[in-house]
Design an enzyme around this catalytic site. Sequence first.
Site, PDB file in Angstrom:
ATOM      1  N   SER A  66     -15.998  62.885 -39.858  1.00 30.47           N
ATOM      2  CA  SER A  66     -17.017  61.831 -40.383  1.00 30.47           C
ATOM      3  C   SER A  66     -18.015  61.856 -41.563  1.00 30.47           C
ATOM      4  O   SER A  66     -18.788  61.180 -42.151  1.00 30.47           O
ATOM      5  CB  SER A  66     -17.823  61.348 -39.040  1.00 30.47           C
ATOM      6  OG  SER A  66     -17.069  60.040 -38.603  1.00 30.47           O
ATOM      7  N   TYR A 194      -7.417  57.759 -45.425  1.00 31.32           N
ATOM      8  CA  TYR A 194      -8.531  57.832 -44.555  1.00 31.32           C
ATOM      9  C   TYR A 194      -8.687  59.176 -43.585  1.00 31.32           C
ATOM     10  O   TYR A 194      -9.563  60.056 -43.767  1.00 31.32           O
ATOM     11  CB  TYR A 194      -8.507  56.725 -43.458  1.00 31.32           C
ATOM     12  CG  TYR A 194      -9.835  56.940 -42.658  1.00 31.32           C
ATOM     13  CD1 TYR A 194     -11.279  56.974 -42.848  1.00 31.32           C
ATOM     14  CD2 TYR A 194      -9.599  57.068 -41.175  1.00 31.32           C
ATOM     15  CE1 TYR A 194     -12.100  57.122 -41.920  1.00 31.32           C
ATOM     16  CE2 TYR A 194     -10.683  57.431 -40.197  1.00 31.32           C
ATOM     17  CZ  TYR A 194     -11.889  57.415 -40.513  1.00 31.32           C
ATOM     18  OH  TYR A 194     -12.768  57.708 -39.679  1.00 31.32           O
ATOM     19  N   TYR A 246     -24.626  58.655 -35.617  1.00 31.02           N
ATOM     20  CA  TYR A 246     -23.947  57.818 -34.562  1.00 31.02           C
ATOM     21  C   TYR A 246     -25.061  57.106 -33.936  1.00 31.02           C
ATOM     22  O   TYR A 246     -25.980  56.999 -34.498  1.00 31.02           O
ATOM     23  CB  TYR A 246     -23.063  58.550 -33.477  1.00 31.02           C
ATOM     24  CG  TYR A 246     -21.806  59.426 -34.068  1.00 31.02           C
ATOM     25  CD1 TYR A 246     -20.919  58.981 -34.901  1.00 31.02           C
ATOM     26  CD2 TYR A 246     -22.038  60.819 -34.232  1.00 31.02           C
ATOM     27  CE1 TYR A 246     -20.069  59.702 -35.337  1.00 31.02           C
ATOM     28  CE2 TYR A 246     -20.965  61.638 -34.749  1.00 31.02           C
ATOM     29  CZ  TYR A 246     -20.039  61.011 -35.284  1.00 31.02           C
ATOM     30  OH  TYR A 246     -18.897  61.856 -35.983  1.00 31.02           O
TER      31      TYR A 246
HETATM   32  N1  GLU Z   1     -11.378  61.439 -38.040  1.00 29.69           N
HETATM   33  C1  GLU Z   1     -12.038  61.047 -37.112  1.00 29.69           C
HETATM   34  C2  GLU Z   1     -12.013  59.559 -36.763  1.00 29.69           C
HETATM   35  O1  GLU Z   1     -11.669  58.761 -37.561  1.00 29.69           O
HETATM   36  C3  GLU Z   1     -13.411  61.081 -37.627  1.00 29.69           C
HETATM   37  C4  GLU Z   1     -14.477  60.614 -36.464  1.00 29.69           C
HETATM   38  C5  GLU Z   1     -16.029  61.217 -36.804  1.00 29.69           C
HETATM   39  O2  GLU Z   1     -15.859  62.411 -37.271  1.00 29.69           O
HETATM   40  O3  GLU Z   1     -16.828  60.582 -36.307  1.00 29.69           O
HETATM   41  O4  GLU Z   1     -11.731  59.117 -35.572  1.00 29.69           O
END
Ligand code: GLU
Length: 311
Positions: A66, A194, A246
């Site tokens: 992320s 993505y 988050y």
């Molecule tokens: N590639 C992960 C996803 O999309 C990244 C999530 C993250 O690092 O919060 O679920």
Amino acid sequence: MNSLFIEEKELDALMKSIQPYAKKGSMPEYIPELNKMDPDLFGCAICNEDSMTAAGDADYLFTLQSVSKVISLALSLMDQGEEVVFSKVGMEPTGDPFHTIHALEEEKPSKPLNPMINAGAIAVTSLIAGKSGEEKIGRLLTFIHELTGNPAISICEKTARSEKENADLNRALSYFMKSHQVIDGDMESLLDVYIKQCSIQMNCKDLARIGSIIGKKGRDPNSGRNIIPPRIARIVKTFMVTCGMYNASGEFAIRAGVPAKSGVSGAMLGALPDGTGIGIISPPLDKKGNSAAGLKLLETLSQKYKWSIFT
Ligand code: GLU
């Protein structure tokens, strides 16, 4: 106090005292390749202009996950402008987890709340200029090479494959947004971009350099050129404060006050307005998905060196 005063042995000692916090975290399960990372990895790099202090596993390569959302947001804002980007994604933080789907259903029109949750980041990635998925990810990589000065940075294909096989939730978010006309085009190709974006790998020093540039209005300390326009660097930094950690962003803003972004690989990026950039890796995650030891380290560094932007 400026981070230039931090010496390697000081950082090393601090990290040794914080390493036990990693034991409070657990390894991510939904991307098997991330689950295989060494839970004892702990690296940190802090840079400002041409000075770099690094300790522990600061040269180890890890995937951004992320943390990449910050960089794709900057690029899509540079490609499309604020009006287009914010017609597809909101600016509001959320107390929901990063992969939530229910907010999409409640919001009318159902655009994602912000670019740091998965739905918002997928929408943002769809806006990176390029005729094909390959061109979009190629442009993102070129942008990262420019930000870090490291042309060797590439995608960890193994991690990308591992995520692709377990991407049903992100797939659901994408198709939901397509059916509500938030995004368009081929969703499988978009997911591919993505996922590759999340699997871009670098070390703590590269990450710290990116933090330094974002921190200091997008200015490259070597050339003096603005790689990111100042207004876009400000927008990105603001999202890092309000949504970067988050649904622990509020508490982190109070405890550390550092614009930061974390990822499920245990990576953490910090960007301070004086040009101090911080890159951290420690894989075990706390309950909200932030690196347990990384979070403690950044909080401790901030308190010790008075980094909070809210003083
Ligand atoms: N590639 C992960 C996803 O999309 C990244 C999530 C993250 O690092 O919060 O679920």
